[in-house]
Scaffold this motif. Sequence first.
Motif, PDB file in Angstrom:
ATOM      1  N   SER A  23       0.836  -1.211   0.000  1.00 31.11           N
ATOM      2  CA  SER A  23       0.000   0.000   0.000  1.00 31.11           C
ATOM      3  C   SER A  23       0.869   1.258   0.000  1.00 31.11           C
ATOM      4  O   SER A  23       0.558   2.234  -0.687  1.00 31.11           O
ATOM      5  CB  SER A  23      -0.942  -0.006   1.202  1.00 31.11           C
ATOM      6  OG  SER A  23      -0.293   0.342   2.413  1.00 31.11           O
ATOM      7  N   GLN A  26       2.565   2.751  -3.244  1.00 35.41           N
ATOM      8  CA  GLN A  26       1.825   3.677  -4.109  1.00 35.41           C
ATOM      9  C   GLN A  26       2.424   5.084  -4.053  1.00 35.41           C
ATOM     10  O   GLN A  26       2.234   5.868  -4.979  1.00 35.41           O
ATOM     11  CB  GLN A  26       0.354   3.751  -3.675  1.00 35.41           C
ATOM     12  CG  GLN A  26      -0.413   2.453  -3.769  1.00 35.41           C
ATOM     13  CD  GLN A  26      -1.808   2.615  -3.202  1.00 35.41           C
ATOM     14  OE1 GLN A  26      -2.744   3.009  -3.915  1.00 35.41           O
ATOM     15  NE2 GLN A  26      -1.963   2.329  -1.916  1.00 35.41           N
ATOM     16  N   SER A  90      -6.149   3.778  -1.307  1.00 32.18           N
ATOM     17  CA  SER A  90      -5.726   4.361  -2.589  1.00 32.18           C
ATOM     18  C   SER A  90      -6.074   5.844  -2.643  1.00 32.18           C
ATOM     19  O   SER A  90      -5.355   6.643  -3.255  1.00 32.18           O
ATOM     20  CB  SER A  90      -6.371   3.609  -3.746  1.00 32.18           C
ATOM     21  OG  SER A  90      -7.790   3.639  -3.642  1.00 32.18           O
ATOM     22  N   ALA A  93      -3.356   7.649  -0.809  1.00 32.94           N
ATOM     23  CA  ALA A  93      -2.160   7.664  -1.648  1.00 32.94           C
ATOM     24  C   ALA A  93      -2.255   8.765  -2.701  1.00 32.94           C
ATOM     25  O   ALA A  93      -1.289   9.514  -2.924  1.00 32.94           O
ATOM     26  CB  ALA A  93      -1.984   6.302  -2.316  1.00 32.94           C
TER      27      ALA A  93
END
Length: 308
Positions: A23, A26, A90, A93
Motif C-alpha cells: 500500500s 503507491q 488508494s 495515496a
Amino acid sequence: MIDLSVIILTHNESRHIERCIRSLQQVTDKIFIVDSFSTDNTLSIASRLGATVVQNPWVSYAFQFNYGIQNNPFNTKWVMRMDADEYITSELAQELKQNLSLTPAEVSGLYIKRRVYFMNQWIRRGGYYPIWLLRIWRQGIGICEELWMDEHIKLSSGTTAQLQNDIVDHNLNNLTWWTQKHNNYAIREVIDLLNIKYNFDEKATVQPDFWGSQEQRTRFLKIKYAGLPLFTRPFLYFIFRYIIKLGFLDGKKGLIWHFLQGFWYRFLVDAKIYEVYQQAGKNKQDIITHFRTEYGKDLKSPNQSVRI
C-alpha cells in the motif's frame, strides 16, 4: 514517488507486512523496518519487497520508534509512522501524491483519520471513527513520547493540518491473539494510570487540552478517567460508547468489539490496579518496588523495562 520515508516497527508480522508495504509503495519506495528479532518470515518478506530492514532489541514502543527516527537512512523532507497491521487507502495515496509537496512551510505535521476493522468489519460508531492521528511530520521535527501507553508524536515546532483520507487498521489475527495482546497491554495501562496519580516520571508529553488536537483531548480525558473510582469507570465508559455514541448500531461484531475493548479490557486494568493496592498498598515508593520485583519494570522510565 513523493519525498516521504516510512518507519514501521515489526515483530512476527508476516501476516500483515506485505499488505502494508504494497500500500505504501503507491507513494514511496523509502520504507524503513525496525524489527525486534522476528522468528517468522517477516524480514524476508520485507526485504523481498525492497524495504530497508534493521534489527534492534525491544525495550518499549517509544524507545524502538525513536531508534527508528534517529537511524532513518532516508533523508526525506517528510517522515511517516505506520503499524505493520495497517495500510493506506488508494484515496490517501492519491491525496499525498497531489498535495504533500504543496503543504505550507509553517505546517510541520499532518493528521490522518484511522479506520479500525474488527473481525473484518469496519467499526464506525462508539466514537471509533474518525480517530485523528498525527502520522506524518517534517524530518527532524517529531519524536515519540516516552510513555507506557498511547504514545503520540510530539512536534518541536510548527502547526498541523488534516488530510481527508484514511489509514486502515485491520489486524488479521484471531480473537485469542487479541485478548492475549490486551492482557499484556493492561499492565502498561495500569502503570500509565498510576503514573497520572503518583507522577513516577516527569517526561515531556502532549499537553492535555479538551479543545485541542485528538491526542490532547485524549490525554485530558484520560486524566479525568484516572480520577474516577475503580470498577465504576469501565461501566460508565462502556455505556458512553455503546449507548450514547451509538456503538450498538455496529451490530453483533460491534458488540464484541465495544464490550471487549470498551469494558472487559478496562475492567481488567482496574482489577490489576486493585491487585497492586492489595499487594503493595498505596505508598508511591512501595508501588515502585512492587513493579520492580513483580514485573521487572522501573516505573521511572519505560525505556528501562523488558518487553511486555
